[in-house]
Design a protein around this motif. Structure first.
Motif, PDB file in Angstrom:
ATOM      1  N   GLN A  20      -3.526   7.980   3.470  1.00  0.00           N
ATOM      2  CA  GLN A  20      -2.224   7.323   3.360  1.00  0.00           C
ATOM      3  C   GLN A  20      -1.139   8.330   3.011  1.00  0.00           C
ATOM      4  OE1 GLN A  20      -3.039   4.247   0.485  1.00  0.00           O
ATOM      5  NE2 GLN A  20      -3.555   2.730   2.055  1.00  0.00           N
ATOM      6  N   SER A  49      -1.105   5.205  11.852  1.00  0.00           N
ATOM      7  CA  SER A  49      -2.425   5.134  11.222  1.00  0.00           C
ATOM      8  C   SER A  49      -3.510   4.890  12.257  1.00  0.00           C
ATOM      9  CB  SER A  49      -2.430   4.024  10.166  1.00  0.00           C
ATOM     10  OG  SER A  49      -3.712   3.863   9.612  1.00  0.00           O
ATOM     11  N   PHE A  99      -3.460   0.988   8.157  1.00  0.00           N
ATOM     12  CA  PHE A  99      -2.971   1.778   7.029  1.00  0.00           C
ATOM     13  C   PHE A  99      -3.570   1.303   5.715  1.00  0.00           C
ATOM     14  CE2 PHE A  99       0.152   2.700   3.673  1.00  0.00           C
ATOM     15  CZ  PHE A  99       0.278   4.070   3.829  1.00  0.00           C
ATOM     16  N   GLU A 156      -6.642   7.049  -0.044  1.00  0.00           N
ATOM     17  CA  GLU A 156      -5.361   7.465  -0.612  1.00  0.00           C
ATOM     18  C   GLU A 156      -4.878   8.764   0.021  1.00  0.00           C
ATOM     19  OE1 GLU A 156      -5.958   7.707  -4.794  1.00  0.00           O
ATOM     20  OE2 GLU A 156      -5.953   5.524  -5.088  1.00  0.00           O
ATOM     21  N   ALA A 208       0.826  -1.210   0.000  1.00  0.00           N
ATOM     22  CA  ALA A 208       0.000   0.000   0.000  1.00  0.00           C
ATOM     23  C   ALA A 208       0.861   1.261   0.000  1.00  0.00           C
ATOM     24  CB  ALA A 208      -0.932  -0.010   1.205  1.00  0.00           C
ATOM     25  N   ALA A 209       1.919   1.262   0.810  1.00  0.00           N
ATOM     26  CA  ALA A 209       2.778   2.445   0.893  1.00  0.00           C
ATOM     27  C   ALA A 209       3.530   2.681  -0.413  1.00  0.00           C
ATOM     28  CB  ALA A 209       3.757   2.297   2.053  1.00  0.00           C
ATOM     29  N   ARG A 265       1.478   4.330  -3.101  1.00  0.00           N
ATOM     30  CA  ARG A 265       1.328   5.777  -2.975  1.00  0.00           C
ATOM     31  C   ARG A 265       2.604   6.503  -3.416  1.00  0.00           C
ATOM     32  NH1 ARG A 265      -2.178   6.716  -4.549  1.00  0.00           N
ATOM     33  NH2 ARG A 265      -2.078   8.886  -3.858  1.00  0.00           N
ATOM     34  N   GLU A 274       1.848   1.595  10.743  1.00  0.00           N
ATOM     35  CA  GLU A 274       0.585   1.050  11.244  1.00  0.00           C
ATOM     36  C   GLU A 274       0.164   1.736  12.544  1.00  0.00           C
ATOM     37  OE1 GLU A 274      -2.649  -1.861  11.002  1.00  0.00           O
ATOM     38  OE2 GLU A 274      -1.376  -0.649   9.686  1.00  0.00           O
TER      39      GLU A 274
END
Length: 251
Positions: free
Chosen positions: A168, A152, A160, A165, A78-79, A82, A149
């Motif tokens: 994040q 988040s 997270f 978006e 996910a990171a 981005r 995490e």
């Protein structure tokens, strides 16, 4: 890169500009240490690795992890998406299997820092000296991913991977600016390592796990590992379909 991705590039830069200007520092040419741990594989291991990579390209659920836990993998995926998002130019980090690349690099010499001096004493270094701490990259990622995490959950009360978006991006911006306190490392340093590994995973030879289907190269019209250019070297510009290292082992 889209202009909303503040942690990655200056707002004035677009992903198209970044792709055009980054050819001399990526593309499988100067990725050095992050690629070293897999160079010793024999052809049978390469064939097996290629098969796993092909399956992983079709479905991330089938990926065989070498270092990450499933949760760590999903946060990294996910990171990195981005940092290198999908847009009109082509696929993002998730489709390119960047997290899979990072997982494999962490499992080897690059992750363990086996070729780097890691004995004390440790003193804070100047900005020009780079990282001077005791943690290797495996430890840096474990600390950093847990920090993502935790931040988040603290900020949005959600994991997270469940954030929007924009949320994040906000978390990663805090890391990039060094505003999140981590044990033993700065959040800015972790973000820098993550960002560098993401770019490597997008452009390294697919043999190492990322750059799925050579899509990273295709975005840059990079020819990959051709055996020879003799037939076209004196002709007009010729667009060549890229070739990966493993394509030269198919006899």
């Amino acid at each position: 890169m889209s202009e909303k991705n503040v942690p990655i590039l200056d707002k004035r830069s677009s992903r198209r500009t970044f792709i055009k200007n980054s050819g001399l520092t990526v593309g499988g040419v100067v990725l050095g240490g992050a690629l070293g741990s897999l160079l010793g594989k024999d052809s049978s291991t390469q064939t097996q690795e290629t098969a796993v990579h092909s399956e992983a390209t079709a479905s991330n659920a089938n990926i065989a992890l070498m270092y990450f836990t499933p949760d760590q993998y999903r946060i990294t995926e996910a990171a990195s998406e981005r940092i290198f998002p999908k847009d009109e130019n082509g696929p993002g980090a998730k489709e390119l299997l960047v997290a899979y690349y990072i997982d494999h690099q962490l499992s080897g010499a690059w992750g363990m820092g086996s070729k780097e001096y890691s004995s004390g004493p440790f003193f804070p270094g100047e900005a020009t000296q780079g990282y001077q701490g005791r943690q290797n990259r495996q430890q840096i990622f474990e600390i950093g991913l847990k920090g993502i995490e935790d931040q988040s959950l603290k900020t949005y009360e959600k994991s997270f991977i469940d954030l929007s978006e924009e949320e994040q991006d906000a978390i990663l911006s805090e890391f990039a600016d060094g505003n999140v306190k981590l044990k033993g490392i700065s959040s800015a340093h972790f973000f820098g390592v993550l960002r560098t590994a993401t770019i490597e995973g997008a452009y390294a030879d697919p043999l190492y796990g990322g750059n799925a289907n050579m899509e990273g190269w295709k975005m840059k019209n990079f020819p990959g590992h051709q055996m020879s250019f003799v037939n076209i070297i004196e002709k007009e510009f010729t667009k060549i379909e890229p070739m990966a290292l493993n394509s030269q082992h198919k006899h």
